[in-house]
Design a protein around this motif. Structure first.
Motif, PDB file in Angstrom:
ATOM      1  N   TYR A  81      20.464  -8.410   3.567  1.00 50.64           N
ATOM      2  CA  TYR A  81      19.868  -7.137   3.996  1.00 50.64           C
ATOM      3  C   TYR A  81      18.411  -7.054   3.551  1.00 50.64           C
ATOM      4  CZ  TYR A  81      19.104  -2.043   4.109  1.00 50.64           C
ATOM      5  OH  TYR A  81      18.603  -0.782   4.338  1.00 50.64           O
ATOM      6  N   PRO A  83      15.790  -4.160   3.445  1.00 53.07           N
ATOM      7  CA  PRO A  83      15.635  -2.720   3.717  1.00 53.07           C
ATOM      8  C   PRO A  83      14.256  -2.398   4.273  1.00 53.07           C
ATOM      9  CG  PRO A  83      15.566  -3.137   1.365  1.00 53.07           C
ATOM     10  CD  PRO A  83      15.811  -4.451   2.014  1.00 53.07           C
ATOM     11  N   GLU A  85      12.275  -0.015   3.243  1.00 49.27           N
ATOM     12  CA  GLU A  85      11.362   0.133   2.114  1.00 49.27           C
ATOM     13  C   GLU A  85      11.528  -1.089   1.230  1.00 49.27           C
ATOM     14  OE1 GLU A  85      12.134   3.901   0.214  1.00 49.27           O
ATOM     15  OE2 GLU A  85      10.440   4.732   1.332  1.00 49.27           O
ATOM     16  N   ARG A  86      10.560  -1.975   1.263  1.00 52.19           N
ATOM     17  CA  ARG A  86      10.674  -3.228   0.509  1.00 52.19           C
ATOM     18  C   ARG A  86      10.666  -2.936  -0.986  1.00 52.19           C
ATOM     19  NH1 ARG A  86      11.471  -3.909   5.473  1.00 52.19           N
ATOM     20  NH2 ARG A  86       9.841  -4.749   6.789  1.00 52.19           N
ATOM     21  N   GLY A  87      11.448  -3.688  -1.717  1.00 52.50           N
ATOM     22  CA  GLY A  87      11.487  -3.466  -3.153  1.00 52.50           C
ATOM     23  C   GLY A  87      11.840  -4.724  -3.915  1.00 52.50           C
ATOM     24  N   LEU A  88      10.965  -5.100  -4.823  1.00 52.06           N
ATOM     25  CA  LEU A  88      11.213  -6.251  -5.691  1.00 52.06           C
ATOM     26  C   LEU A  88      10.752  -5.877  -7.092  1.00 52.06           C
ATOM     27  CD1 LEU A  88       9.748  -9.089  -3.439  1.00 52.06           C
ATOM     28  CD2 LEU A  88      12.152  -8.864  -4.046  1.00 52.06           C
ATOM     29  N   TYR A  89      11.288  -6.572  -8.089  1.00 53.93           N
ATOM     30  CA  TYR A  89      10.820  -6.350  -9.454  1.00 53.93           C
ATOM     31  C   TYR A  89       9.461  -7.041  -9.615  1.00 53.93           C
ATOM     32  CZ  TYR A  89      15.496  -4.755 -10.659  1.00 53.93           C
ATOM     33  OH  TYR A  89      16.667  -4.061 -10.722  1.00 53.93           O
ATOM     34  N   PRO A  90       8.404  -6.283  -9.888  1.00 56.05           N
ATOM     35  CA  PRO A  90       7.062  -6.872  -9.914  1.00 56.05           C
ATOM     36  C   PRO A  90       6.899  -7.981 -10.955  1.00 56.05           C
ATOM     37  CG  PRO A  90       6.960  -4.472  -9.990  1.00 56.05           C
ATOM     38  CD  PRO A  90       8.377  -4.851 -10.161  1.00 56.05           C
ATOM     39  N   PHE A 100      17.899 -14.104  -7.803  1.00 57.89           N
ATOM     40  CA  PHE A 100      18.560 -12.865  -8.234  1.00 57.89           C
ATOM     41  C   PHE A 100      19.271 -12.185  -7.066  1.00 57.89           C
ATOM     42  CE2 PHE A 100      18.024  -8.165  -8.714  1.00 57.89           C
ATOM     43  CZ  PHE A 100      19.004  -7.973  -9.670  1.00 57.89           C
ATOM     44  N   MET A 101      18.566 -12.130  -5.933  1.00 59.54           N
ATOM     45  CA  MET A 101      19.200 -11.480  -4.774  1.00 59.54           C
ATOM     46  C   MET A 101      20.412 -12.282  -4.302  1.00 59.54           C
ATOM     47  SD  MET A 101      16.198  -9.690  -2.576  1.00 59.54           S
ATOM     48  CE  MET A 101      14.881 -10.835  -2.814  1.00 59.54           C
ATOM     49  N   ALA A 103      22.266 -14.044  -6.399  1.00 56.42           N
ATOM     50  CA  ALA A 103      23.298 -13.810  -7.425  1.00 56.42           C
ATOM     51  C   ALA A 103      24.011 -12.489  -7.196  1.00 56.42           C
ATOM     52  CB  ALA A 103      22.656 -13.844  -8.814  1.00 56.42           C
ATOM     53  N   LEU A 104      23.269 -11.489  -6.715  1.00 55.26           N
ATOM     54  CA  LEU A 104      23.905 -10.199  -6.414  1.00 55.26           C
ATOM     55  C   LEU A 104      24.988 -10.366  -5.350  1.00 55.26           C
ATOM     56  CD1 LEU A 104      20.853  -7.750  -6.223  1.00 55.26           C
ATOM     57  CD2 LEU A 104      22.575  -7.851  -8.013  1.00 55.26           C
ATOM     58  N   TRP A 109      23.272 -18.972  -9.922  1.00 56.20           N
ATOM     59  CA  TRP A 109      21.822 -18.957 -10.163  1.00 56.20           C
ATOM     60  C   TRP A 109      21.185 -20.315  -9.896  1.00 56.20           C
ATOM     61  CZ3 TRP A 109      18.574 -14.935 -11.501  1.00 56.20           C
ATOM     62  CH2 TRP A 109      19.178 -13.710 -11.756  1.00 56.20           C
ATOM     63  N   ARG A 113      18.254 -20.865  -7.265  1.00 57.74           N
ATOM     64  CA  ARG A 113      16.888 -21.323  -7.582  1.00 57.74           C
ATOM     65  C   ARG A 113      16.517 -22.537  -6.735  1.00 57.74           C
ATOM     66  NH1 ARG A 113      18.632 -20.712 -12.962  1.00 57.74           N
ATOM     67  NH2 ARG A 113      17.953 -18.725 -13.835  1.00 57.74           N
ATOM     68  N   GLN A 145      11.150 -11.347  -0.101  1.00 56.70           N
ATOM     69  CA  GLN A 145      12.347 -10.513  -0.022  1.00 56.70           C
ATOM     70  C   GLN A 145      13.235 -10.944   1.144  1.00 56.70           C
ATOM     71  OE1 GLN A 145      11.678  -6.345  -0.400  1.00 56.70           O
ATOM     72  NE2 GLN A 145      13.864  -5.889  -0.343  1.00 56.70           N
TER      73      GLN A 145
ATOM     74  N   THR B  18      25.504  -9.693 -13.544  1.00 59.50           N
ATOM     75  CA  THR B  18      24.231 -10.084 -12.918  1.00 59.50           C
ATOM     76  C   THR B  18      23.168  -9.027 -13.192  1.00 59.50           C
ATOM     77  OG1 THR B  18      25.408 -11.231 -11.153  1.00 59.50           O
ATOM     78  CG2 THR B  18      23.106 -10.684 -10.731  1.00 59.50           C
ATOM     79  N   ASN B 221      10.120   1.146  -7.894  1.00 55.75           N
ATOM     80  CA  ASN B 221       9.748  -0.023  -7.092  1.00 55.75           C
ATOM     81  C   ASN B 221      10.722  -0.254  -5.927  1.00 55.75           C
ATOM     82  OD1 ASN B 221      11.979  -1.208  -8.289  1.00 55.75           O
ATOM     83  ND2 ASN B 221      10.774  -2.164  -9.897  1.00 55.75           N
ATOM     84  N   LYS B 222      11.586   0.704  -5.690  1.00 49.62           N
ATOM     85  CA  LYS B 222      12.454   0.728  -4.511  1.00 49.62           C
ATOM     86  C   LYS B 222      13.457  -0.415  -4.464  1.00 49.62           C
ATOM     87  CE  LYS B 222       8.952   3.261  -2.085  1.00 49.62           C
ATOM     88  NZ  LYS B 222       7.686   3.139  -1.393  1.00 49.62           N
ATOM     89  N   VAL B 223      13.725  -1.029  -5.597  1.00 45.59           N
ATOM     90  CA  VAL B 223      14.736  -2.084  -5.631  1.00 45.59           C
ATOM     91  C   VAL B 223      16.134  -1.482  -5.482  1.00 45.59           C
ATOM     92  CG1 VAL B 223      15.686  -3.971  -7.021  1.00 45.59           C
ATOM     93  CG2 VAL B 223      13.274  -3.493  -7.091  1.00 45.59           C
TER      94      VAL B 223
END
Lengths: 306, 417
Positions: A81, A83, A85-90, A100-101, A103-104, A109, A113, A145, B18, B221-223
């Protein structure tokens, strides 16, 4: 088609935000292995429909099925997916963010990678694999993303407005990625209000406006909702020409434009030749998806959404 | 358990871990974490330096405070002996100021008043007149010092009546730990109970409050949309809680190891006091229960703070929450401390049952009472409430932030299907 032929389906989906019914009884059925477009003007209810189908929010009415699961949550590991509204951990590195995505969604992992490295190379972002997200451009972060949404090789890929914010080169890359995923065997659903992408990519599409589904079918079906247009340029312009042409014919430069007659063009051409007007130019133009979209949604709805 | 349920459980655990792993790494592998980890040392060093400088400054000026006895020259030695004997009773920090003896002048009363204006010392209290009816002047808060001088006068008289010397006493001092009652609960509080309550309170005070802002990162951050699409919000909440608990464990483990190996770092008499802890359940079970109740206290308070903090949309709102959070923690500590002081009372029962105070109160109970089975029930009860708080927090988040209704629980889904 039987239920098992659908990657996902929804019937009578309803969602209210306060007193407003933002989704009002939408039915959708997406065939397995297809690229399926969800089209609509801004605020039509596309994102809300997709979020309900994925189980991010719960509908106020209706039923849905996702990859044979009664509840979307039970199939979430097989879904990718992106979304709106894009969102990643900076602070995460690009490779880690993709892993990580994955792994969710149940990908280990190490594999995540490894695949992230391959995907980044393929997307022309190999140099940014160990860069933190905050150091990437908006377009690059969006691609990262997107790669995170496909790293676990999902059976269903849902992309909400995936082309927005991408430059033409990256839009082309994204189109290639979408067709690549379809060729791998995945079903792809994407929402957009840019008709060119839908016209090039979609096997089927649904057009939503005002929370209701206004159309469902192939791109050709959509274009077929409007008659073809004829552009005729006479060889000899005579006084009786207008009388021979259909009543809706309008002069346009040195030629005339009118709707393709229901019985076809042949009889009209015979009459024009017999009347001595001849044919200097003739083209039959099928309407584009854009015109079909405007007609289906309605100009008023588009102006209200603008 | 069916295969479907087992798979669902396995997947939930994997998703939770996770999220926990991401949060743990994102917190620990940052420079700010080093500041957090070493904060006690940094502020300890700063405090120590400032304190040392103050002490040096005071030492440079000398401790000028004195108690003064205006006594005849032939009594001065006996008075000094009495002072030495009495002074041995006090710990360093509680000792009265050093003694200065003066020979009486023509007007001892005037001499005593003048002593408060002496240039080479600061008189805290001054004794003059016959020792059986002395007059003692004292300044400020030195009424205890005045009492000390009165006792010293009595001690001196007693010594004089025994020919100038008090009888020598060769005492054998042995520390004795009274045995626990074999059966039957006691309503007398064990001093260890307060240590247990305070220990857990102290550990959770700074650590669990950090959980409040963790969802703000995902919101800003919209995650959160990515997480919510992939993982049930309950797993997101629990994962974030466990991630931060991992950080807390790392912090406590680090400082526990440091303090354990360098007992000298323990302030004052704490080491001796800790050694004297004699919980009713026994030392080993008490250690395990202490760890278990620290865990449940963290998870309970953390789950409430996480759920409340997730509703906040800005850092300002999160900062505003710090006051009620501290208030809640202090209230639970107060309730549990009252319970520890009154084992078997209704307030103790209430504190043991109320979820947020239960870990503190039950740790106190472990010190006061020997039965182990209530702890098994209490830990299960507390974990149940952790689940309740996480579920409620996730549902509020789903409704308030994601603007969704709540998903139908899987057991109801199955029934409908």
């Amino acid at each position: 088609m039987t239920t098992g032929d659908w990657a996902c389906s929804a019937s009578g989906l309803v969602k209210r935000f306060g007193d407003r019914r933002v989704v009002d009884g939408i039915d959708i059925a997406v065939p397995r292995g297809a690229i399926y477009g969800v089209l609509g003007p801004n605020g039509a209810g596309k994102t809300t429909t997709l979020r309900m189908m994925l189980g991010i929010i719960e509908p106020d009415g209706g039923t849905r099925q996702l990859l044979d699961a009664e509840h979307p949550r039970d199939a979430s590991d097989r879904v990718g997916y992106l979304p709106e509204e894009r969102g990643l951990y900076p602070a995460m590195k690009a490779r880690e963010a993709i892993a990580f995505m994955g792994a969710l969604r149940g990908l280990d992992w190490r594999t995540g990678r490894r695949r992230a490295g391959v995907l980044l190379e393929r997307a022309g972002l190999g140099h940014a694999a160990d860069s933190k997200i905050r150091k990437l451009s908006k377009g690059m972060a969006q691609l990262v993303q997107l790669l995170g949404a496909v790293v676990h090789e999902p059976d269903l890929l849902v992309l909400d407005e995936p082309f927005s914010g991408l430059d033409p080169v990256n839009q082309e890359r994204l189109e290639a990625l979408i067709t690549g995923e379809r060729d791998r065997g995945a079903t792809v659903i994407f929402s957009t209000h840019v008709m060119a992408h839908a016209e090039r990519l979609c096997d089927r599409l649904a057009i939503i406006a005002g929370g209701k589904r206004r159309f469902e079918g192939t791109v050709d079906d959509a274009r077929g909702t409007l008659p073809a247009r004829v552009h005729y340029v006479p060889h000899h312009v005579g006084a009786g020409l207008a009388a021979v042409l259909p009543p809706d014919a309008r002069a346009d430069g040195d030629g005339w434009r009118f709707q393709l007659p229901a019985e076809g063009i042949e009889q009209l051409l015979v009459r024009l030749i017999q009347a001595g007007h001849g044919i200097s130019g003739l083209s039959i133009e099928r309407p584009g998806l854009h015109e079909a979209f405007v007609r289906i949604v309605g100009r008023d709805a588009l102006e209200a959404a603008a | 358990m069916s295969d479907t349920s087992r798979n669902r459980l396995r997947r939930s655990i994997r998703q939770t871990l996770t999220i926990a792993r991401r949060d743990f790494i994102a917190t620990v592998f940052t420079p700010i974490f080093l500041l957090f980890l070493f904060a006690p040392m940094i502020f300890g060093v700063i405090g120590g330096t400032v304190g040392g400088m103050s002490a040096a400054s005071m030492a440079g000026g000398g401790d000028r405070s004195r108690i003064v006895a205006i006594v005849a020259a032939d009594q001065a030695r006996t008075v000094a002996d009495a002072d030495r004997r009495l002074r041995a009773v006090f710990r360093d920090s509680q000792e009265p100021p050093p003694l200065t003896t003066l020979s009486p002048a023509a007007n001892p009363a005037a001499q005593a008043r003048a002593a408060f204006s002496a240039k080479d010392y600061d008189a805290a209290a001054v004794l003059y007149g016959p020792l059986d009816r002395p007059t003692i002047l004292f300044g400020g808060r030195s009424d205890r010092t005045a009492d000390y001088l009165a006792t010293m006068a009595a001690e001196t008289l007693a010594a004089e009546r025994l020919g100038g010397r008090m009888p020598a006493v060769a005492a054998t001092k042995t520390r004795f730990v009274p045995p626990h009652p074999a059966a039957g609960p006691s309503n007398r509080p064990n001093p260890s109970a307060f240590f247990a309550v305070f220990g857990i309170f102290f550990l959770t005070l700074f650590l669990s409050g950090q959980v409040v802002g963790t969802m703000a990162e995902e919101r800003s951050n919209k995650v959160v949309e990515v997480l919510a699409a992939a993982v049930p919000l309950e797993s997101v909440f629990l994962g974030k809680l466990l991630g931060m608990f991992g950080v807390a464990i790392l912090f406590v483990g680090f400082w526990g190891t440091v303090v354990g190996n360098l007992g000298l770092l323990l302030p004052g008499d704490m080491g001796r006091e800790l050694a004297s802890i004699t919980p009713a359940v026994g030392a080993a079970p008490f250690s395990l229960l202490f760890a278990a109740y620290f865990t449940t206290a963290y998870l309970l308070l953390g789950s409430v703070f996480l759920g409340v903090g997730a509703q906040a949309s800005t850092m300002r709102e999160i900062q505003l929450l710090s006051l009620p959070i501290t208030f809640v923690q202090m209230s639970m500590f107060g309730l549990a401390a009252a319970a520890a002081g009154r084992p078997g009372s209704w307030i103790a029962s209430m504190a043991e049952v109320f979820p947020l105070s239960s870990p503190f109160a039950m740790a106190g109970r472990a010190a006061n009472r020997a039965e182990l089975w209530p702890h098994v029930a209490a830990i299960a009860w507390q974990l149940l409430w952790v689940a309740v708080f996480i579920t409620v927090g996730a549902r509020l988040f789903r409704r308030g932030v994601l603007q969704s209704g709540s998903a139908r629980p899987w057991w109801r889904r199955r029934r409908v299907a």
